[in-house]
Design a protein around this motif. Structure first.
Motif, PDB file in Angstrom:
ATOM      1  N   GLU A 104      -6.602  -8.156 -11.228  1.00 35.85           N
ATOM      2  CA  GLU A 104      -6.856  -6.716 -11.128  1.00 35.85           C
ATOM      3  C   GLU A 104      -5.550  -6.023 -10.823  1.00 35.85           C
ATOM      4  OE1 GLU A 104      -9.948  -5.875  -8.363  1.00 35.85           O
ATOM      5  OE2 GLU A 104      -9.780  -3.717  -8.581  1.00 35.85           O
ATOM      6  N   ALA A 149      -8.557   0.918  -1.762  1.00 35.20           N
ATOM      7  CA  ALA A 149      -9.799   1.561  -1.320  1.00 35.20           C
ATOM      8  C   ALA A 149     -11.020   1.008  -2.056  1.00 35.20           C
ATOM      9  CB  ALA A 149      -9.692   3.076  -1.530  1.00 35.20           C
ATOM     10  N   HIS A 150     -10.876   0.817  -3.355  1.00 38.94           N
ATOM     11  CA  HIS A 150     -12.038   0.380  -4.146  1.00 38.94           C
ATOM     12  C   HIS A 150     -11.697  -0.762  -5.080  1.00 38.94           C
ATOM     13  CE1 HIS A 150     -13.693   4.140  -2.729  1.00 38.94           C
ATOM     14  NE2 HIS A 150     -12.662   4.782  -3.257  1.00 38.94           N
ATOM     15  N   PRO A 151     -11.431  -1.932  -4.544  1.00 38.99           N
ATOM     16  CA  PRO A 151     -11.178  -3.068  -5.440  1.00 38.99           C
ATOM     17  C   PRO A 151     -12.418  -3.365  -6.276  1.00 38.99           C
ATOM     18  CG  PRO A 151     -11.355  -3.795  -3.145  1.00 38.99           C
ATOM     19  CD  PRO A 151     -11.368  -2.303  -3.123  1.00 38.99           C
ATOM     20  N   GLN A 152     -12.202  -3.589  -7.578  1.00 40.51           N
ATOM     21  CA  GLN A 152     -13.330  -3.757  -8.496  1.00 40.51           C
ATOM     22  C   GLN A 152     -13.845  -5.191  -8.524  1.00 40.51           C
ATOM     23  OE1 GLN A 152     -14.588  -0.969 -10.264  1.00 40.51           O
ATOM     24  NE2 GLN A 152     -13.232  -0.029  -8.746  1.00 40.51           N
ATOM     25  N   THR A 201     -10.720 -10.030  -5.605  1.00 38.49           N
ATOM     26  CA  THR A 201      -9.800  -9.111  -4.933  1.00 38.49           C
ATOM     27  C   THR A 201     -10.351  -8.729  -3.565  1.00 38.49           C
ATOM     28  OG1 THR A 201      -9.504  -8.209  -7.141  1.00 38.49           O
ATOM     29  CG2 THR A 201      -8.360  -7.113  -5.349  1.00 38.49           C
ATOM     30  N   ARG A 202     -11.649  -8.395  -3.560  1.00 35.79           N
ATOM     31  CA  ARG A 202     -12.283  -7.982  -2.295  1.00 35.79           C
ATOM     32  C   ARG A 202     -12.181  -9.094  -1.260  1.00 35.79           C
ATOM     33  NH1 ARG A 202     -16.014  -4.699  -5.379  1.00 35.79           N
ATOM     34  NH2 ARG A 202     -17.353  -6.473  -5.844  1.00 35.79           N
ATOM     35  N   ARG A 244       0.819  -1.204   0.000  1.00 33.47           N
ATOM     36  CA  ARG A 244       0.000   0.000   0.000  1.00 33.47           C
ATOM     37  C   ARG A 244       0.857   1.261   0.000  1.00 33.47           C
ATOM     38  NH1 ARG A 244      -5.022  -0.241   3.166  1.00 33.47           N
ATOM     39  NH2 ARG A 244      -3.844  -1.838   4.244  1.00 33.47           N
ATOM     40  N   GLU A 294     -14.611  -9.123  -7.368  1.00 36.15           N
ATOM     41  CA  GLU A 294     -15.066  -9.849  -6.187  1.00 36.15           C
ATOM     42  C   GLU A 294     -13.909 -10.623  -5.536  1.00 36.15           C
ATOM     43  OE1 GLU A 294     -17.849  -9.570  -4.611  1.00 36.15           O
ATOM     44  OE2 GLU A 294     -17.018 -10.998  -3.165  1.00 36.15           O
ATOM     45  N   GLN A 318     -10.034  -8.840   2.184  1.00 36.82           N
ATOM     46  CA  GLN A 318     -10.756  -8.985   3.449  1.00 36.82           C
ATOM     47  C   GLN A 318     -10.058 -10.008   4.349  1.00 36.82           C
ATOM     48  OE1 GLN A 318     -14.936  -9.206   2.353  1.00 36.82           O
ATOM     49  NE2 GLN A 318     -14.817  -7.087   3.052  1.00 36.82           N
ATOM     50  N   LYS A 321      -3.500   3.271  -3.968  1.00 32.07           N
ATOM     51  CA  LYS A 321      -4.523   3.934  -3.156  1.00 32.07           C
ATOM     52  C   LYS A 321      -5.909   3.492  -3.605  1.00 32.07           C
ATOM     53  CE  LYS A 321      -3.098   8.130  -1.137  1.00 32.07           C
ATOM     54  NZ  LYS A 321      -2.323   9.202  -1.727  1.00 32.07           N
ATOM     55  N   ALA A 322      -6.141   3.619  -4.903  1.00 29.04           N
ATOM     56  CA  ALA A 322      -7.437   3.238  -5.454  1.00 29.04           C
ATOM     57  C   ALA A 322      -7.657   1.735  -5.331  1.00 29.04           C
ATOM     58  CB  ALA A 322      -7.521   3.666  -6.919  1.00 29.04           C
TER      59      ALA A 322
END
Ligand SMILES: Nc1ncnc2c1ncn2[C@@H]1O[C@H](COP(=O)(O)OP(=O)(O)OP(=O)(O)O)[C@@H](O)[C@H]1O
Ligand SMILES: [Mg+2]
Lengths: 250, 249
Positions: B225, B234-237, B241-242, B209, B239, B246, B230-231
């Motif tokens: 991805e 903050a906003h993984p596009q 990745t999220r 990061r 699923e 997590q 930063k982006a």
């Protein structure tokens, strides 16, 4: 009546055998050299898994380790002339079989036998080198040959040396069998000399003392080489001792 | 801001282990002075991708462009492999220092034998590098006398001694005790601050990061991805990745 055992004769008997020491040493050193070269080649064939050669090498090592050295000497003594004669007849070479000295057979037999033993030691040592270091070598740009020379060789030599030392001493003692090929080295000489005054026992004790001394000297030499190679470990031990001493002080 | 120069570009990389398809048409682009971080679950192919860069693994197909040199993986020549290895440097998870050489000898090995530089020319530079990683007083030690963190810093110095254009790191702190990871990460951050071009496979999300300029998320042999950190965080596009991020937190 003569004494049953005369230590005096043991001592005085040693110098009479020393003229034959160079013959023993010639067998040992020449065979050890060829054994190392051939053993190394066999080890490489096995490590690199060279097709066909690999299977031949396995067969060879198994045979050499599974048959008595004495029998192998006989086979060399009687087999090599047959082989040469066969070559003379089939491809028209002109080797004179009668002029070959016994030394030739002895060195062939010992070289082939010791090569089988040392090849296993060398193979194990080559394979014991950590794969990560080999990769590190490649990653900094070393060629295959350089990785072998600067990384695999020094590390595997360190691993192999103690076993090679044992094999060497085994070879030294094994030379006492050379008489079957009509080579008069120290053991054969003992028998000839003792035959004149019939003090066989004393003569063989003298002989054994010479072998013992040679073994001890060889051990020392190998221990020294090992220490040189293990320079890195030696430094570590020294530092550990220092650290312990420091800890003890507190 | 002017577009940065592309230093390394791998395209359509495919790597198989037997029948297993490990890298599936992967692209990797590294700009000059950039720190690329590769993250992803175990078995994703991160190490394999990194090892393909300096040809510790041989991909079956793909194209390489590094500085001015381009070649195709299907027809790679010995010269290309040498070129990649001499201009990139790898830092391994297990350090992989040469145990029979002192720290200094480890550093000098490649310059002496690969670049054939005279010792008196490179030794001062090697000493400088050791000072830089904070181990100036350990030149004559053997690797086994050093802690894991020290060994890894020596490995970094050894890699730098080749003057690489790109440094490759494969989980450089994963084999270390937690209290030793800091010193290695600090050294890496210093390199990044000096604009060293680096590709770092890591599980250290904080490093990705804060120190990286580009993050790539890999799973199952694909780049799922990627983007500016930063982006990305903050906003993984995606699923996947999220879910992965997590789990890491
Ligand atoms: N030498 C090899 N032979 C066969 N399969 C391999 C080999 N090396 C890696 N693999 C396989 O390739 C896949 C990717 O491995 P890789 O080491 O690149 O993953 P990774 O993303 O680095 O994982 P990790 O986070 O655990 O290091 C895995 O399924 C692994 O089992
Ligand atoms: Mg990995």
């Amino acid at each position: 009546m003569p004494k049953l055992f005369d230590p005096q004769i043991v001592w005085e008997g040693i110098p009479a055998l020393l003229p034959y020491l160079p013959i023993t040493m010639e067998i040992v050193l020449v065979s050890a050299f060829f054994a190392l070269v051939l053993g190394f080649a066999i080890a490489l064939v096995k490590v690199r898994r060279v097709p066909v050669l690999q299977n031949l090498a396995t067969l060879y090592v198994s045979y050499m380790r599974g048959t008595p050295l004495l029998v192998q000497l006989y086979i060399a003594f009687y087999g090599v002339p047959i082989l040469l004669e066969y070559m003379n007849r089939s491809i028209g070479t002109h080797y004179s079989i009668n002029s070959i000295s016994g030394m030739f057979f002895v060195i062939i037999a010992f070289s082939l036998n010791e090569a089988a033993y040392s090849s296993e030691t060398i193979r194990a040592a080559l394979q014991a080198v950590d794969k990560g270091q080999v990769e590190a070598g490649y990653s900094i740009g070393l060629s295959t040959l350089q990785v072998f020379r600067y990384i695999i060789l020094p590390e595997s030599l360190k691993i192999a040396l103690p076993s090679l030392g044992n094999i060497f001493i085994g070879l030294l003692k094994g030379t006492s069998l050379a008489f079957v090929c009509a080579v008069v080295e120290m053991t054969a000489a003992s028998r000839l000399i003792a035959g004149r005054n019939l003090r066989f026992f004393e003569k063989y004790v003298s002989l054994s003392l010479i072998y013992w001394a040679l073994s001890l000297i060889s051990e020392r030499i190998f221990a020294f080489l090992e220490k040189r190679l293990r320079k890195s470990d030696a430094v570590i031990r020294k530092n550990e001792k220092l650290a312990q001493a420091e800890a003890g002080k507190d | 801001m002017a577009e940065k120069k592309i230093l390394l570009q791998l395209q359509h990389l495919n790597k198989y282990f037997g029948k297993q398809h490990i890298l599936k048409d992967v692209d990797l682009t590294v700009h000059e002075n950039e720190v690329v971080s590769i993250i992803g679950p175990s078995g994703a192919g991160k190490s394999t991708l990194l090892r393909c860069v300096n040809y510790l693994e041989k991909p079956e197909s793909g194209s390489y462009a590094f500085d001015e040199v381009t070649f195709d993986a299907a027809h790679v020549k010995k010269r290309d492999i040498c070129y990649m290895r001499q201009n990139t440097a790898m830092v391994f998870q297990q350090f992989n220092l040469f145990p029979h050489m002192t720290v200094m000898e480890n550093l000098l090995e490649a310059p002496l034998h690969v670049k054939k530089q005279p010792r008196e020319e490179i030794q001062p530079y090697a000493e400088q590098l050791l000072a830089k990683v904070g181990l100036a007083d350990r030149a004559d030690y053997y690797p086994s006398q050093l802690s894991g963190g020290q060994q890894q810093r020596v490995a970094i110095a050894r890699a730098l001694c080749m003057h690489p254009d790109i440094m490759l790191f494969d989980e450089p702190t994963s084999a270390l005790d937690p209290e030793l990871t800091g010193e290695v990460l600090r050294t890496m951050r210093e390199l990044a601050a000096e604009h060293m071009t680096m590709v770092v496979v890591t599980h250290e999300m904080a490093f990705a990061r804060e120190a990286a300029s580009h993050v790539m998320f890999m799973a199952d042999g694909n780049i799922v991805e990627q983007g500016e950190p930063k982006a990305f965080f903050a906003h993984p596009q995606e699923e996947r990745t999220r879910a992965f991020l997590q789990n890491m937190l």
